[in-house]
Design a protein around this motif. Structure first.
Motif, mmCIF file in Angstrom:
data_model
loop_
_atom_site.group_PDB
_atom_site.id
_atom_site.type_symbol
_atom_site.label_atom_id
_atom_site.label_comp_id
_atom_site.label_asym_id
_atom_site.label_seq_id
_atom_site.Cartn_x
_atom_site.Cartn_y
_atom_site.Cartn_z
ATOM 1 N N PHE A 77 -4.094 -3.307 9.058
ATOM 2 C CA PHE A 77 -3.083 -3.437 9.399
ATOM 3 C C PHE A 77 -2.008 -3.450 10.388
ATOM 4 O O PHE A 77 -1.401 -4.966 10.573
ATOM 5 N N ARG A 78 -2.463 -3.420 11.643
ATOM 6 C CA ARG A 78 -1.659 -3.024 12.642
ATOM 7 C C ARG A 78 -2.664 -4.633 13.330
ATOM 8 O O ARG A 78 -1.685 -5.216 13.969
ATOM 9 N N MET A 79 -3.970 -4.903 13.658
ATOM 10 C CA MET A 79 -4.343 -6.208 13.819
ATOM 11 C C MET A 79 -3.946 -7.518 13.148
ATOM 12 O O MET A 79 -3.513 -8.670 13.377
ATOM 13 N N ARG A 80 -3.487 -7.339 11.557
ATOM 14 C CA ARG A 80 -3.166 -7.994 11.579
ATOM 15 C C ARG A 80 -1.289 -8.344 10.899
ATOM 16 O O ARG A 80 -0.909 -9.716 11.885
ATOM 17 N N SER B 40 -11.488 9.508 2.874
ATOM 18 C CA SER B 40 -10.295 9.173 3.168
ATOM 19 C C SER B 40 -9.411 8.927 4.258
ATOM 20 O O SER B 40 -8.472 7.733 4.339
ATOM 21 N N GLY B 41 -9.769 9.918 5.054
ATOM 22 C CA GLY B 41 -9.407 10.017 6.358
ATOM 23 C C GLY B 41 -9.686 8.670 6.687
ATOM 24 O O GLY B 41 -9.324 8.170 8.088
ATOM 25 N N ALA B 42 -11.218 8.304 7.650
ATOM 26 C CA ALA B 42 -11.178 7.180 7.515
ATOM 27 C C ALA B 42 -11.226 6.097 6.567
ATOM 28 O O ALA B 42 -10.861 5.021 7.586
ATOM 29 N N ARG B 43 -10.762 5.781 5.537
ATOM 30 C CA ARG B 43 -10.459 4.505 5.443
ATOM 31 C C ARG B 43 -8.840 4.894 5.687
ATOM 32 O O ARG B 43 -8.294 3.822 5.880
ATOM 33 N N ASP B 44 -8.326 5.343 5.172
ATOM 34 C CA ASP B 44 -6.985 5.398 5.691
ATOM 35 C C ASP B 44 -6.689 5.029 7.593
ATOM 36 O O ASP B 44 -5.965 4.277 7.975
ATOM 37 N N PHE B 45 -7.924 5.411 8.432
ATOM 38 C CA PHE B 45 -7.245 4.760 10.025
ATOM 39 C C PHE B 45 -8.018 3.241 9.955
ATOM 40 O O PHE B 45 -7.403 2.693 10.253
ATOM 41 N N LEU B 46 -9.010 2.638 8.707
ATOM 42 C CA LEU B 46 -9.423 1.372 9.024
ATOM 43 C C LEU B 46 -8.499 0.592 8.595
ATOM 44 O O LEU B 46 -8.266 -0.374 9.015
ATOM 45 N N TRP C 228 -4.985 -2.411 -2.517
ATOM 46 C CA TRP C 228 -4.344 -3.802 -1.282
ATOM 47 C C TRP C 228 -4.371 -4.019 0.213
ATOM 48 O O TRP C 228 -3.977 -4.758 0.614
ATOM 49 N N GLY C 229 -4.982 -2.809 0.306
ATOM 50 C CA GLY C 229 -5.441 -2.560 1.522
ATOM 51 C C GLY C 229 -4.809 -2.096 2.973
ATOM 52 O O GLY C 229 -4.356 -2.245 3.707
ATOM 53 N N LEU C 230 -3.548 -1.928 1.883
ATOM 54 C CA LEU C 230 -1.967 -1.133 2.958
ATOM 55 C C LEU C 230 -2.732 0.158 3.093
ATOM 56 O O LEU C 230 -3.128 0.923 2.140
ATOM 57 N N PRO C 231 -2.247 0.992 4.554
ATOM 58 C CA PRO C 231 -2.622 1.635 5.660
ATOM 59 C C PRO C 231 -1.678 3.077 4.035
ATOM 60 O O PRO C 231 -0.751 2.560 4.091
ATOM 61 N N ALA C 232 -2.215 4.522 3.974
ATOM 62 C CA ALA C 232 -0.938 5.015 3.435
ATOM 63 C C ALA C 232 -0.133 5.880 3.841
ATOM 64 O O ALA C 232 1.060 6.026 3.089
ATOM 65 N N ARG C 233 0.626 5.221 5.056
ATOM 66 C CA ARG C 233 1.833 5.497 5.557
ATOM 67 C C ARG C 233 2.566 4.594 5.004
ATOM 68 O O ARG C 233 3.590 5.306 4.974
#
Length: 255
Positions: free
Chosen positions: A13-16, A2-8, A179-184
């Protein structure tokens, strides 16, 4: 994992948010309302005819693709019953939270208020033709005077709004991740509090959830805000969706 997924997810999201260029937004228009309504079951055709007689839908076929037109008829059905039919005054300004690409703005403008703000956190998400949600949302907002498509978070909006709609808010983490949004970005209590605070006295808030678990989570969020409101199952002959949906309708007491 889950940590790796959150990072990706966070990186994407930041790149978009940085790569904001968009190809031109374009849709193949339906051209005629009948191209959508003639394919519907009889009950849905009858409801569509009633709505077409009550509202000015003349511009819809020139502006919307077939799937968009169908979804706008569905949203118009809900707004006609629960905003107009609920006795809400439709002046002032409206807000749609989590507007995605703004595809159902036409239905909102038809009911009122005439001017809407559409806010979308993931506004720079890109489609296969390299256009973005933002480009499509701005195209539709420009078609209706006074409307705006606002990339960003609802927490940055000042309000107030006379009508607020919020379809399928992220009240559980799993759909947000899907939907590919970060957990934060998962802040259901904060966002619910902000949306409630943006509603003008006498204004109407409509929240639509999907499935019983999301309905129950939404009810708990309202309770945290000191709001007593009961969800009702919401069905429509015009619904293109399969899973059950539930609607909360809350009116802020007049000042």
């Amino acid at each position: 994992m889950s940590g790796a997924r959150d990072f990706l997810d966070d990186l994407a999201f930041r790149m978009r948010g940085r790569l904001r260029w968009s190809a031109p937004a374009w849709q193949w228009p339906a051209r005629k309302l009948a191209r959508v309504t003639d394919r519907l079951p009889p009950e849905a055709q009858a409801r569509a005819a009633t709505l077409a007689a009550a509202y000015d839908l003349a511009a819809w076929p020139r502006l919307l693709a077939r799937a968009q037109l169908h979804e706008n008829l569905y949203v118009l059905d809900l707004l006609d019953r629960f905003v107009v039919g609920g006795g809400t005054a439709t002046g002032g300004r409206g807000l749609d939270v989590g507007a995605k690409d703004g595809a159902t703005l036409a239905a909102r403008v038809a009911v009122g208020p005439a001017a809407w703000d559409l806010v979308e956190l993931d506004a720079h998400r890109r489609y296969l033709d390299l256009s973005t949600r933002r480009a499509h949302g701005q195209r539709l907002a420009h078609a209706f005077p006074g409307c705006r498509y606002l990339p960003g978070s609802v927490v940055d909006l000042p309000g107030p709004y006379n009508v607020i709609t919020w379809f399928l808010p992220f009240v559980r983490l799993k759909p947000l991740r899907a939907w590919g949004l970060p957990a934060r970005c998962f802040e259901p209590a904060r966002l619910c509090g902000q949306v409630v605070s943006l509603l003008a006295p006498g204004g109407c808030l409509l929240v639509v959830n999907q499935g019983e678990s999301e309905r129950d989570a939404q009810a708990a969020l309202f309770a945290e805000q000191g709001i007593t409101v009961t969800a009702q199952p919401v069905s429509s002959p015009l619904s293109p969706f399969r899973l059950p949906r539930f609607l909360f309708r809350w009116t802020r007491p007049p000042a």
